[in-house]
Enzyme design. Sequence first.
Site, PDB file in Angstrom:
ATOM      1  N   ASP A  48       0.864  -1.165   0.000  1.00  0.00           N
ATOM      2  CA  ASP A  48       0.000   0.000   0.000  1.00  0.00           C
ATOM      3  C   ASP A  48       0.912   1.230   0.000  1.00  0.00           C
ATOM      4  OD1 ASP A  48      -2.394   1.547   0.305  1.00  0.00           O
ATOM      5  OD2 ASP A  48      -1.943   1.729   2.438  1.00  0.00           O
ATOM      6  N   ASP A  50      -0.312   5.091   1.046  1.00  0.00           N
ATOM      7  CA  ASP A  50      -0.607   6.011   2.146  1.00  0.00           C
ATOM      8  C   ASP A  50      -0.482   5.322   3.497  1.00  0.00           C
ATOM      9  OD1 ASP A  50      -1.151   8.104   0.442  1.00  0.00           O
ATOM     10  OD2 ASP A  50      -3.313   7.798   0.436  1.00  0.00           O
ATOM     11  N   ASP A  59      -3.654  12.298   0.314  1.00  0.00           N
ATOM     12  CA  ASP A  59      -4.840  13.140   0.103  1.00  0.00           C
ATOM     13  C   ASP A  59      -4.975  14.191   1.195  1.00  0.00           C
ATOM     14  OD1 ASP A  59      -5.570  11.808  -2.207  1.00  0.00           O
ATOM     15  OD2 ASP A  59      -6.890  10.403  -1.175  1.00  0.00           O
ATOM     16  N   ASP A 139      -4.783   3.357  -2.798  1.00  0.00           N
ATOM     17  CA  ASP A 139      -5.979   4.173  -2.971  1.00  0.00           C
ATOM     18  C   ASP A 139      -5.649   5.655  -3.106  1.00  0.00           C
ATOM     19  OD1 ASP A 139      -5.114   4.624  -0.403  1.00  0.00           O
ATOM     20  OD2 ASP A 139      -6.947   3.970   0.592  1.00  0.00           O
ATOM     21  N   ASP A 221      -1.884  -1.018   5.853  1.00  0.00           N
ATOM     22  CA  ASP A 221      -2.276  -0.409   7.127  1.00  0.00           C
ATOM     23  C   ASP A 221      -3.777  -0.279   7.300  1.00  0.00           C
ATOM     24  OD1 ASP A 221      -3.188   2.741   6.735  1.00  0.00           O
ATOM     25  OD2 ASP A 221      -1.982   1.958   5.098  1.00  0.00           O
TER      26      ASP A 221
END
Length: 285
Positions: A48, A50, A59, A139, A221
Amino acid sequence: RYLEAVFIQCIPPDRPVRRPISPHTNMAALSNLTNAASPAQRFLVFFDFDETIINESSDDAVVRAVPGQQLPDWLKDCYREGHYNEHMQRVLAYMAEQGVSQDSIRSVVEKIPPTPGLPALFQYLLKHQQDFELVVVSDANMYFIDTWLQHVGLRHLFRRIFTNPASFDAAGRLVLLPFHSHSCSRCPENMCKQVILREYLAHRQEERGGAPFHRVFYVGDGANDICPCLALGPQDTAFPRRDFPMHKLLVEMQQFQPANFKANMVPWASGDDVVDFLKKLREER
């Protein structure tokens, strides 16, 4: 926040590594080093982005480029659970209306710090790249991830990056686009990371002449990192960041739904914890 929308985009590998890594090399000094994908690589590692590779949400970080460094309440209140990508489209449109430039966005993204121990983990993976193939499943969006990885010199370490397609239009606005639909009830309507994981594994096994990876690892996470981990087998390992939603949910799943999660679980607080595990794994061969 953890059940955010996420989309997909693939980036091919580039040129091979040209020089060795010193154990004292910092992140920025790792530029121009690449991961030469090979059928001989035994292990596949999904990351992942972030709060896994970087130590906060990209973001959230990009809001620091807005005048006053915060969003108006009306924009915050328009978020609907499971529709985070739509929300970020509105956020980025608002930023463009406020005159936030591409240079300002890039500057903020480049300043996001890596998660503790991740530079050491990437140095280890570069040193042993003959064994490890690396992929990002995130994401965030392609502009944020590509900008940050290029800045710290790690862009070419990853064979593929799966994330929200994003690019600047003629008006200077960063535009996000949706990717796919699916039938998974666990995930936001526009992204299931398990679909990415399964399809990538099948594609790579075909490219490798039918040879599967010996083991698959997933480092994450958030709550949206649970679904891909349900596709891992008993020989594979999930690395949830300690005390983050992924860790807490996997602990609950092991306790109340053990049949649904077949992989091993190794919580981590620092990238050094992952390095220690991988060192022991390589010593076993």
